[in-house]
Design an enzyme around this catalytic site. Structure first.
Site, PDB file in Angstrom:
ATOM      1  N   ASP A 456       0.838  -1.203   0.000  1.00  0.00           N
ATOM      2  CA  ASP A 456       0.000   0.000   0.000  1.00  0.00           C
ATOM      3  C   ASP A 456       0.873   1.254   0.000  1.00  0.00           C
ATOM      4  O   ASP A 456       2.080   1.204   0.304  1.00  0.00           O
ATOM      5  CB  ASP A 456      -0.890  -0.025   1.252  1.00  0.00           C
ATOM      6  CG  ASP A 456      -2.262   0.578   0.996  1.00  0.00           C
ATOM      7  OD1 ASP A 456      -2.369   1.449   0.123  1.00  0.00           O
ATOM      8  OD2 ASP A 456      -3.213   0.190   1.683  1.00  0.00           O
ATOM      9  N   ASP A 514     -10.888   1.704  -3.340  1.00  0.00           N
ATOM     10  CA  ASP A 514     -11.344   1.225  -2.034  1.00  0.00           C
ATOM     11  C   ASP A 514     -12.853   1.060  -1.994  1.00  0.00           C
ATOM     12  O   ASP A 514     -13.395   0.634  -0.981  1.00  0.00           O
ATOM     13  CB  ASP A 514     -10.918   2.191  -0.918  1.00  0.00           C
ATOM     14  CG  ASP A 514      -9.536   1.851  -0.393  1.00  0.00           C
ATOM     15  OD1 ASP A 514      -9.009   0.782  -0.748  1.00  0.00           O
ATOM     16  OD2 ASP A 514      -8.981   2.658   0.379  1.00  0.00           O
TER      17      ASP A 514
END
Ligand code: GLA
Length: 713
Positions: A456, A514
């Site tokens: 990430d 997301d």
């Protein structure tokens, strides 16, 4: 050596007029022109020499490979820089010439697929090499290298790969967006001036232009000519479309730097990232076909079959507990999950998103026996184990930041960059910080049989040069891949903030957003799929109620949407009812069956009169099978929606089309659907399915239908 070069591949021609000592000109980038003789090429090149207009330079104005004011170009230059050594007042010939370069053509060579043009300005002390390579898939790769051949340091301030476009390319489409709403298309006409999309996030960002399309006005997925450009770089970039009143249109792409960022010592060279470009005569789908083929053909990067994944984030967030996660793994294995990914929250002190980043050892309080009990359990169930990391970042509240406050990347000494998700960038260009993180990751990968890293990157690199950070991150990924070749990396960046074709050289897939809200996801996948083939885009089934939009959606819609990509689940399966679990189990089997089609299929998207219903699919390369989604997004303007045309099938063959309900019947408005709907199966020629299509019932909003097609004759 010919002076007019002709590259041909996948229905595309690129012709470079490299006659004379002026910088060469791309005189054609578009439809394949066939096998042209030298006189025909000369005639073509001559025909492209424009008239000299009134009140202008006295030579025909061309959009050259590196357009420069010295050649009469008044648009954005392809190269700018200067020699700061003697300051602005440095009146040496070399310094003056370097600030106003005039490149001469020193020769172009070709190996049949790639051209290499050497340009030089000896007075300025500059040598520029432009390479144009047309790959078998029809994607044109362009790079520019600049060498300082002078006697003092040369500060590069911009380099752009520049390609000319024909006058009929009159409409622009590119993407923008924000967190959880990535890749939203916007269209506008080409006008005089510069349409420049600049990303200054130190990553491509959620608003990355991603693909800059210029096409014949009104182009769609299946129709129109399109020229599609992507700047393959994970840092600050600018992609521009520029139209001059003289009639020239160009597209240019390059990095953005600060004035101190790229200084070349004498003899030193800069090499630009790749600009990737594809022409299509068949709308956006034709361009996607070329990009997907390019991505799939990269040497050494053929992806392994994509395992059905469960990611723990939306199931447990930071609430890590062995018993709970073991139960989740049991539930995952029961429905057919093949890879279990432990997301954020496992490392030292990480009880929420305010602390812990940088301390990459397992939290002993939460995991007294390390991750072993969970990893062993997961693997005992026959699943791979994956782990979330964010190596480029650090929280101020971490042992690492306390021990090494100077490892935080700062634009100015002593000034803390503004916080972002309570975190800072770790300066990976520092060898000590780099070695620390690398060693921590190596220790983890040596201790645990991790097959997958969800890598990430959750904040922008804002007030310091991002280029060294981008380069260090690439190096770190390369080093880890070389040492642990079996480990796949996913590029995640608060969802889809780092989706580009450079990071995909080092990663096995991207997390495109997301948001798992299926309708939002349809949008993100549709446009991410412009360049990235579906098997490299994570598509997860989320909870019925989406955590990003609060909207509640049917399981059928969520499952159909998650089928067209690298499928996964992002939901607490221990709280899902038996009926839903049974549907998810059936879907998991379907996903396994469709895996070869997803990994090799051609992405097709139907042009429809309105946006209320989308039809998209994957067609096997040999046309023998296909899968389509019909997704009703809103209520239809017409009571009876237009038929679903299924593009891209073999027109000469006959297909059996089966409607597969993954989780119950979709809701329809009205009493009597078309006959095939209730029969669930219809057999029709591919040509007819593409031209006329299948009649649809009035689908209620937010419904989806999966169609599976197999050739029967
Ligand atoms: C980012 C990612 C999410 C999740 C969280 C964890 O937002 O995009 O998928 O991993 O971080 O903190």
């Amino acid at each position: 050596m010919p002076e007019i070069h002709h590259l041909r591949a996948a229905g595309t021609s690129v012709v470079l007029d490299a006659r004379g000592d002026a910088t060469p000109v791309v005189v054609h980038w578009g439809r394949d022109l066939g096998d042209l003789t030298a006189p025909q090429l000369a005639a073509l090149a001559d025909a492209q020499v424009p008239a000299v207009t009134a009140s202008s330079v006295d030579v025909p104005l061309r959009a050259r490979l590196v357009p420069l004011p010295a050649d009469g170009w008044s648009g954005r230059p392809g190269l700018t820089g200067w020699r700061p050594g003697g300051g602005p007042g440095d009146a040496s010939d070399e310094a003056r010439a370097a600030a106003h370069p005039g490149l001469r053509h020193a020769g172009t060579t070709s190996d049949g697929a790639a051209l290499r043009t050497v340009l030089a300005d000896d007075a300025a002390g500059l040598r520029v090499v432009v390479t144009l390579a047309l790959g078998a898939s029809g994607v044109l790769e362009s790079r520019t290298a600049v060498t300082n051949t002078g006697t003092s340091s040369y500060a590069l301030t911009s380099v752009a790969s520049t390609l000319p476009l024909p006058a009929r390319a009159g409409e622009i489409l590119d993407l923008s967006g924000h967190w959880s709403g990535e890749r939203r298309p916007q269209r506008l006409p080409v006008r005089d001036g510069v349409w420049s999309r600049e990303t200054r996030h130190g990553r491509p960002g959620h608003d990355a232009p991603f693909a800059t399309v210029v096409g014949t006005p009104g182009f769609g997925f299946r129709a129109g000519e399109t020229w599609v450009v992507h700047h393959a770089w994970s840092g600050d970039s600018a992609v521009r479309v520029e139209h001059l009143p003289s009639g020239h249109t160009v597209v240019g792409a390059g990095e953005i730097w600060g004035p101190r960022d790229v200084h070349l010592a004498p003899g030193e060279a800069y090499e630009s990232p790749r600009t990737l470009a594809a022409w299509s005569g068949d709308g956006l789908d034709g361009a996607s076909e070329r990009f997907h083929a390019w991505v799939r053909a990269r040497p050494g990067r053929a992806p392994k079959p994509r395992p059905l994944t469960l990611n723990t984030w939306e199931a447990v967030y930071f609430d890590h507990d062995l018993v709970r996660l073991r139960d989740l793994a049991d539930a995952a294995a029961r429905v057919g999950v093949e890879r279990f990914v432990l997301d954020d929250g496992w490392f030292r002190g990480r009880r929420d998103d305010r602390r812990g980043l940088g301390d990459w050892t397992v939290d002993a309080g939460v995991w007294p026996d390390g991750l072993h009990p969970l990893v062993d359990h997961v693997r005992g169930l026959g699943m791979d184990f994956g782990l979330w990391v964010e190596p480029e970042m650090v929280n101020a509240d971490s042992d690492l930041a306390r021990a090494h406050p100077d490892w935080v990347l700062r634009g100015a000494p002593g000034r803390d960059p503004v916080g972002w998700r309570h975190q800072q960038v770790l300066d990976l260009a520092r060898p000590d910080a780099y070695a620390h993180v690398r060693d921590a990751l190596v220790a983890l990968l040596e201790e645990y049989p991790v097959e997958y890293l969800k890598w990430d990157q959750n904040r922008d690199v804002l007030d310091a040069a991002s280029r060294p950070q981008v380069l260090a991150t690439r190096r770190l990924m390369d080093e880890l891949q070389a040492r642990f070749p079996g480990v796949e990396i996913e590029s995640c960046s608060s969802g889809g903030g780092r989706v580009d074709l450079d990071v995909l050289d080092r990663t096995a897939r991207v997390w495109a957003s997301d948001t798992n809200d299926a309708l939002e996801r349809e949008q993100v996948q549709r446009w991410t799929g412009l360049l990235v083939p579906p098997e490299l885009v994570g598509t997860h089934v989320g909870d019925a109620r989406s955590h990003t939009t609060g909207r509640t959606q049917s399981l059928g819609l969520r499952l159909v949407t998650a089928t067209f990509g690298h499928s996964g689940i992002e939901s607490d399966l221990t709280r899902v009812g038996e009926q839903e679990l049974a549907a998810i189990t059936r879907w998991a089997a379907l996903v396994r069956g469709l895996r070869p089609l997803v990994a090799t299929g051609r992405t097709v998207r139907a042009d429809r009169p309105d946006e209320s219903c989308w039809v998209h699919g994957l067609v096997a390369p040999d046309g023998s099978e296909a899968a389509f989604a019909v997704v009703s997004r809103t209520s239809t303007p017409d009571a009876v929606p237009p038929p679903a045309r299924l593009p891209g099938l073999d027109p000469a063959r006959t297909y059996r089309v089966e409607r597969v309900d993954l989780a119950g019947e979709p809701v329809i408005v009205g009493d009597v659907p078309p006959p095939w709907w209730d029969e669930r199966v219809v057999t029709l020629p591919g040509g007819l399915l593409g031209e006329v299509g299948l009649p649809l019932p009035g689908l209620a909003p937010e419904q989806a239908v999966l169609l599976r097609l197999r050739v029967v004759a």
